[in-house]
Design an enzyme around this catalytic site. Sequence first.
Site, mmCIF file in Angstrom:
data_model
loop_
_atom_site.group_PDB
_atom_site.id
_atom_site.type_symbol
_atom_site.label_atom_id
_atom_site.label_comp_id
_atom_site.label_asym_id
_atom_site.label_seq_id
_atom_site.Cartn_x
_atom_site.Cartn_y
_atom_site.Cartn_z
ATOM 1 N N GLY A 98 0.827 -1.187 0.000
ATOM 2 C CA GLY A 98 0.000 0.000 0.000
ATOM 3 C C GLY A 98 0.870 1.248 0.000
ATOM 4 O O GLY A 98 1.939 1.305 -0.619
ATOM 5 N N SER A 99 0.423 2.253 0.732
ATOM 6 C CA SER A 99 1.116 3.543 0.709
ATOM 7 C C SER A 99 2.443 3.543 1.448
ATOM 8 O O SER A 99 3.187 4.532 1.356
ATOM 9 C CB SER A 99 0.212 4.631 1.286
ATOM 10 N N THR A 100 2.792 2.454 2.157
ATOM 11 C CA THR A 100 4.142 2.418 2.720
ATOM 12 C C THR A 100 5.181 2.371 1.602
ATOM 13 O O THR A 100 6.348 2.714 1.827
ATOM 14 C CB THR A 100 4.367 1.227 3.668
#
Length: 261
Positions: free
Chosen positions: A63-65
């Site tokens: 995801g956004s990591t």
Amino acid sequence: MRVLSFIAVLLTLPGLARGAVESARSPAEVSFARRSCFLLYEIGVGERRREPDSACNLRVTPGSTFMLPHALFALDAGVAAGPDETIAYDGTGDVPDSSRRDHTLASSLQHSVIWYHRRLAERMGAARERTYLLNAGYGNMDGSGDPARFWLGDSLAISPDEQQTFLLRLYNDQLPFSRRAQAQVRDMLVQPPGVILNSRGAHNFAAPWPAGAVVSAKTAATTDLTGHGVRWIVGHVQRGARAYVFVACVDGLKGFPEAIE
């Protein structure tokens, strides 16, 4: 955000015993906890916590990591000039209110601005993205999916163990990228005192902050190709001369989003 309690553990070591935490949870929450992972590593000392060991090597979507290494790739490749690189919002897309404005590279990390990193992906190009993934050794290193979302439940996957390894290399200047770029990314991850920032805004952090403690973090909330909801928070805590990297991943079954929240 319940996941923020993990940071409270970092700031108040040794924290609660696992049994005390589980006894306060419902059976459904305990089941989700066993599918999830929390890692804490003290830099220069070694691993301090691993709960539970069985889930920490399972790969899921970052995801956004992924915006964390993606910012590093863009800086190293020169497709972003620096943390203040501004990209104009074009007014399109179903995006959170925090994304409906022009953003810099730094603010795109703070607020998980997906459209910004899609623009960076266009600048990078698929071949260069794959090269950087391989050089970084990031997760399964598979950027073959949709160029606009390969890190959002598509081809790219990473385990909590691999997230920890990446963070340790970043905070020890051991990645095969410029030291300047690595330092810039570390600086961009620092959170304001008392809050954690993400796409939904600033979330109050109720636990007392020890004097001088600095928290750096990146969150993510997405769904993988199997329908699992995945929640991440990864980062770094500095307390005087002692420093830690931490990884928390909550992986929930389809149909039970309330347990993840």
